[in-house]
Motif scaffolding. Structure first.
Motif, mmCIF file in Angstrom:
data_model
loop_
_atom_site.group_PDB
_atom_site.id
_atom_site.type_symbol
_atom_site.label_atom_id
_atom_site.label_comp_id
_atom_site.label_asym_id
_atom_site.label_seq_id
_atom_site.Cartn_x
_atom_site.Cartn_y
_atom_site.Cartn_z
ATOM 1 N N ILE A 150 0.839 -1.209 0.000
ATOM 2 C CA ILE A 150 0.000 0.000 0.000
ATOM 3 C C ILE A 150 0.870 1.253 0.000
ATOM 4 O O ILE A 150 0.597 2.215 -0.707
ATOM 5 C CB ILE A 150 -0.964 -0.028 1.203
ATOM 6 C CG1 ILE A 150 -1.970 -1.158 1.000
ATOM 7 C CG2 ILE A 150 -1.679 1.305 1.375
ATOM 8 C CD1 ILE A 150 -2.611 -1.645 2.272
ATOM 9 N N ARG A 151 1.958 1.221 0.772
ATOM 10 C CA ARG A 151 2.865 2.374 0.836
ATOM 11 C C ARG A 151 3.594 2.612 -0.484
ATOM 12 O O ARG A 151 4.074 3.712 -0.737
ATOM 13 C CB ARG A 151 3.898 2.185 1.951
ATOM 14 C CG ARG A 151 3.308 2.122 3.335
ATOM 15 C CD ARG A 151 2.885 3.481 3.818
ATOM 16 N NE ARG A 151 1.953 3.381 4.921
ATOM 17 C CZ ARG A 151 1.354 4.418 5.489
ATOM 18 N NH1 ARG A 151 1.568 5.641 5.040
ATOM 19 N NH2 ARG A 151 0.507 4.260 6.477
ATOM 20 N N PRO A 186 1.418 5.008 -3.771
ATOM 21 C CA PRO A 186 1.615 6.431 -4.105
ATOM 22 C C PRO A 186 2.903 6.687 -4.886
ATOM 23 O O PRO A 186 2.953 7.576 -5.736
ATOM 24 C CB PRO A 186 1.663 7.111 -2.725
ATOM 25 C CG PRO A 186 0.904 6.201 -1.820
ATOM 26 C CD PRO A 186 1.231 4.823 -2.312
ATOM 27 N N ARG A 187 3.928 5.884 -4.620
ATOM 28 C CA ARG A 187 5.179 6.043 -5.381
ATOM 29 C C ARG A 187 4.973 5.647 -6.838
ATOM 30 O O ARG A 187 5.489 6.300 -7.748
ATOM 31 C CB ARG A 187 6.305 5.177 -4.787
ATOM 32 C CG ARG A 187 6.903 5.735 -3.511
ATOM 33 C CD ARG A 187 8.066 4.864 -3.038
ATOM 34 N NE ARG A 187 9.103 4.726 -4.062
ATOM 35 C CZ ARG A 187 9.945 3.685 -4.139
ATOM 36 N NH1 ARG A 187 9.881 2.702 -3.261
ATOM 37 N NH2 ARG A 187 10.853 3.630 -5.095
ATOM 38 N N LEU A 240 2.191 5.854 -8.405
ATOM 39 C CA LEU A 240 1.378 6.926 -8.977
ATOM 40 C C LEU A 240 2.252 8.104 -9.412
ATOM 41 O O LEU A 240 2.100 8.623 -10.517
ATOM 42 C CB LEU A 240 0.349 7.383 -7.935
ATOM 43 C CG LEU A 240 -0.737 8.293 -8.473
ATOM 44 C CD1 LEU A 240 -1.892 7.479 -9.017
ATOM 45 C CD2 LEU A 240 -1.232 9.237 -7.397
ATOM 46 N N ARG A 241 3.176 8.505 -8.537
ATOM 47 C CA ARG A 241 4.058 9.633 -8.890
ATOM 48 C C ARG A 241 4.904 9.310 -10.100
ATOM 49 O O ARG A 241 5.086 10.133 -10.990
ATOM 50 C CB ARG A 241 4.955 9.993 -7.701
ATOM 51 C CG ARG A 241 4.269 10.899 -6.690
ATOM 52 C CD ARG A 241 5.260 11.452 -5.689
ATOM 53 N NE ARG A 241 5.553 10.520 -4.623
ATOM 54 C CZ ARG A 241 6.740 10.035 -4.321
ATOM 55 N NH1 ARG A 241 7.799 10.376 -5.038
ATOM 56 N NH2 ARG A 241 6.904 9.195 -3.321
#
Lengths: 222, 222
Positions: A11-12, A15-16, A18-19
């Motif tokens: 999950i963490r 976002p990486r 996504l970026r």
């Protein structure tokens, strides 16, 4: 296709991903292999395939990932299309910075109101957001669903305000106070911003580099 | 005993161990087994033993870890006794919040000066830190060693200021600008504060909980 329990590490990483995908899109890249994506992110291709397999099948053998499609899938998994309602409590420096500079909308969150106790800020607007007196907190819960609260109050009242928010029914707290909140994870999701964790990791890498430079200098001096 | 290359995941867990050990110390706990430490942190005991084995042997078979001793070892690994020198560039809301509220000393960092361009802040002191004009940046590098810079300037000048800092010889940048800096990791260590990564993870957990509640409600309604 979403599985029951996905590990926090996966999950963490979302976002990486996504970026990175936003960066690839901006650079005009349409598709990418798991190998190349891994190379650019410091992960192995099998790790990447395993991460995505938690949520379904996003790539195509021999074709790789469609950058736009994969980005949309990850955004959806992260709830970025859900339009969560947010209030912010504590309009000090950090609170003000978040209201003025942080683009909640970009991540699927909608800031509806902010709260403080100081007469000089209560009743004013910051970037279109009205600052209310904290004593009016119950109103917003009566008239709106409030999914999340940004907690940016002084340390000494952090737990008391957190308790109020939970009793009012907030589902999640984004905690900027550096205080470990005495609330149970059954009643509320707490996501902490730990500035210190980030600084300490920096300290590790800095120590490592300084030692390496000192060792290299010592060798050259011989 | 420090090994050559420790994985980033291990390094990122060290500050969490430190926080947990501080909590245990405050609660009067003198020693703890890897099993109990793991239970409290959501890790397996073998993971914990493996993490610490990267740096040496801290525990004793059948005795567990001495809380104070382990805390000191981890603090040392993280460079918390090195007294790194710090400057801060950009005294907006975030910069001001860090100067006023963040205890750099607690983590082994010493803030020596801050920089901005706005006449209303240049020449003033905030919590004992003098704010200088950014044009005077070179002075501090001539008279002090500067290990790290906190970068909290507006987005549009983030890369230009980062480049200046690197050219002056700063070893690390703690980046609050939400801009991916165009600097190479050979020339400078960059540690990013990604507020958005934290918020997106929160969005994931929030979505999961809302879906679970909706499913439970639907079952009850049947």
């Amino acid at each position: 296709m979403k599985q029951a329990k996905v590990s926090n590490n996966v999950i963490r990483r979302l976002p990486r991903y996504l970026r990175k995908l936003d960066e690839l899109k901006a650079a005009g890249v349409d598709r990418i292999s798991s190998g190349e994506l891994g190379r650019q992110m410091g992960l192995t291709s099998s790790q990447i395939r395993q991460d995505f397999s938690c949520f379904g099948e996003f790539g195509q053998q021999g074709y790789g990932y469609n950058v736009t499609g994969l980005r949309a899938e990850i955004a959806s998994i992260l709830g970025m299309n859900r339009d969560f309602s947010v209030i912010l409590v504590g309009v000090g420096n950090i609170g003000r910075a978040m209201i003025e500079n942080f683009c909640f909308e970009q991540y699927g969150f909608h800031l509806i109101a902010a709260y403080d106790v100081r007469p000089e800020v209560v009743g004013t607007d910051i970037s279109g957001i009205r600052i209310h007196d904290i004593s009016e907190l119950h109103h917003v819960f009566e008239t709106s669903k409030v999914d999340m609260a940004v907690l940016s109050v002084p340390k000494h009242i952090a737990n008391q305000v957190a308790r109020d928010l939970v009793d009012h029914g907030v589902k999640a707290i984004w905690n900027f106070t550096n205080v470990e909140l005495n609330v149970s994870e059954n009643e509320v999701i707490v996501e902490n911003i730990h500035f210190s964790d980030s600084l300490l990791a920096l300290g590790y890498y800095l120590s490592e580099r300084i030692d390496a430079e000192a060792n290299a200098a010592a060798k050259n001096a011989k």
